[in-house]
Design a protein around this motif. Structure first.
Motif, short mmCIF file in Angstrom:
data_model
loop_
_atom_site.label_atom_id
_atom_site.label_comp_id
_atom_site.label_asym_id
_atom_site.label_seq_id
_atom_site.Cartn_x
_atom_site.Cartn_y
_atom_site.Cartn_z
N ILE A 63 0.96 -1.26 0.02
CA ILE A 63 0.00 -0.10 0.11
C ILE A 63 0.89 1.08 0.06
N PRO A 64 0.85 2.07 -1.03
CA PRO A 64 1.65 3.33 -1.09
C PRO A 64 1.35 4.11 0.25
N GLY A 65 2.33 4.68 0.77
CA GLY A 65 2.09 5.31 1.99
C GLY A 65 2.47 4.71 3.27
N PHE A 66 2.26 3.38 3.13
CA PHE A 66 2.55 2.60 4.28
C PHE A 66 3.90 2.21 4.19
N ALA A 67 4.61 2.38 5.40
CA ALA A 67 6.28 2.04 5.30
C ALA A 67 7.13 0.56 5.13
N GLY A 68 5.70 -0.35 5.47
CA GLY A 68 6.13 -1.95 5.24
C GLY A 68 5.10 -2.54 4.48
N PHE A 69 5.32 -3.76 4.39
CA PHE A 69 4.35 -4.44 3.60
C PHE A 69 4.43 -5.94 4.48
#
Lengths: 330, 330
Positions: A63-69
């Motif tokens: 998810i763009p904007g989240f620092a991790g996946f």
């Protein structure tokens, strides 16, 4: 070069993450991103192991904007109860979205899945249920029956809950738990038709393979969240109900048409015309939601990797703040 | 109910697992099971993250007779070297094949993948290379160039190694490392045609997207293991070489036709007739291997989840014996 990796146990996670508005908000943010179309979410990896009556699913999403996946592994081994073990289980891993390095291993035994699944129910109710919900009904008597009602109550503070289950004793126990937890009136209702008739909001939480909620029970001002079906063989809602409703919303169309209620409707030849909108589009206002208090709305939830990325990110933040977990150098 | 979960770091794993005959044998066992058709191995879950020039693959396989199954996460983030970090990374998890409960988290940073990938090269050489290999050639100068030669040397104790790379200095450094490690003569060979002409066994280990080994270089008594291509865009071997060889063998046909050398051959319209046999079928004797010392054979390796399950199972056994790792209760 050694790096720090956080190891969080279920016990750690239960101390810092719960079904509250923060969890609901981060899951809503994930759906909003899904609705914008800028989430990368590959199809679920699924492996069935018939020899052990088991299956394992792997979900992920960027998810763009989240620092991790997150990458989540969910095993379901249905002989486990005979050994005194839970059927469902699993863990999540959180990776840096910039470097791909593993940052945390969340040994949650499925706890975060429970929270993010219930949080999606709250998001659905927030955006689709009538403004006023006096009575909420739940079909099913397991962990999600309790959590879905708790989640819905965060956004629609109803005063009464009806619980239906095949096993009346379990329905009564579930109602008692809900009453104690939420401080509302909660009773078992043996007749599912009566449950639906009295409720403005119904959540179905069963592994049913034949519909348990009939189309003729729909009534003006009803919202249904169907979260039980997450496999091709499952079906909780009468396929005729989906086309009879004023609005059907999917968490993810590409999943619902294979794993959700939408699948049964398509297979019965009852779904005609365009694909339904997604929950994120309703949140973003790029698709129309409920038009009046009289509309009948249905939300089909199959569970998305985006929710996993959202809750895992939130959990790591909370655990760091609370200084929980162990650090392994690897 | 709290359970013990083993956490093993790269340091732990390097102490107890290496590229030896035990690793080769357990990987061979996985291929033999694949060849029997009783392995459950779903398609690879793959997510590309163009924003970060990254990708992540998830592989798994259930092998009857193994007590656990692994799930492996392999991120590749190609801007990492600019940050002083390796591009490739990852971890494996081992789950009970009976209950689905997680038993170990192997924070190997890709080390076990390196070992099991090289071990597959040894299995291919053991079953396909001519009995006598005097000179082995390797194309590419990275970690796998070194490990593939080490692996091949376990099963064909050649006395001389030729190394080709685009960068001559790297080829010389790689040759020096191989010479020191194996105690054989190893030299850089700037002409790939000469390298192939002098070798009875060639391993290609590059991320090439255009063939680096030409069909006209094939000569009687040559075996080639092509292990670089593991994505749709990659191609090391001239597609004409595949049909010109006496025998092409795949680690897994369903993967090679999408990700391996076989893909390029099919796309060029050069692959006609039946699908090639799999390495496991050669091991089991259910498909014919090399018929004479003069045959030209090619093995197309894309990397399978079965190898991951094999090496992870082996690693956990070795770590338990050596009393390595930490135990987390979750």
């Amino acid at each position: 070069m050694a790096r720090d990796i956080f190891i969080l146990t279920e016990q750690d996670l239960r101390k810092c993450v719960c079904l509250d508005s923060a969890s609901v908000d981060v899951v809503e943010k994930a759906f909003a991103a899904l609705g914008k179309g800028d989430v990368i979410m590959p199809p679920i990896l699924s492996m069935e192991i018939p020899q052990a009556h088991g299956e394992v699913d792997v979900k992920t999403a960027y998810i763009p904007g989240f620092a991790g996946f997150a990458i989540k592994v969910s095993p379901g081994f249905f002989e486990n109860p005979k050994l005194g073990l839970p059927s469902l289980n699993g863990l999540m891993m959180l990776f840096s979205a910039t470097t791909g390095l593993v940052e945390a291993v969340l040994l949650d035994n499925g706890y975060l899945t429970d929270v993010r699944t219930a949080a999606a129910g709250a998001v659905a109710a927030r955006h689709l249920a009538p403004r006023e919900v006096k009575v909420a009904g739940v079909m099913g008597t397991g962990v999600q029956a309790r959590l879905q009602i708790e989640a819905a109550h965060l956004v629609r503070p109803f005063r009464k809950v009806l619980v239906w289950g095949r096993d009346e004793a379990k329905a009564e126990a579930c109602a008692a738990d809900i009453a104690a937890r939420l401080g509302v009136e909660a009773v078992a209702e043996p007749d599912p038709a009566r449950l639906v008739a009295q409720s403005q909001l119904v959540v179905t939480t069963t592994p049913a393979r034949e519909p348990i909620l009939k189309a003729e029970w729909l009534h003006p001002g009803l919202h249904i969240t169907a979260m039980g079906s997450d496999q091709a063989g499952k079906n909780e809602i009468d396929p005729r109900a989906l086309s009879a409703a004023d609005l059907l919303v999917c968490d993810r169309v590409s999943q619902c048409e294979k794993l959700g209620e939408l699948r049964s409707s398509i297979e019965a030849g009852l779904w005609e015309g365009a694909m339904p909108p997604e929950l994120g589009q309703i949140i973003n206002g790029t698709a129309s939601g409920r038009r009046s208090e009289k509309d009948v709305t249905i939300c089909d939830l199959t569970g998305t990797g985006a929710q996993d990325t959202a809750i895992a990110t939130h959990a790591l933040e909370m655990a760091r703040e609370a200084k929980l977990g162990s650090v392994i150098q690897s």
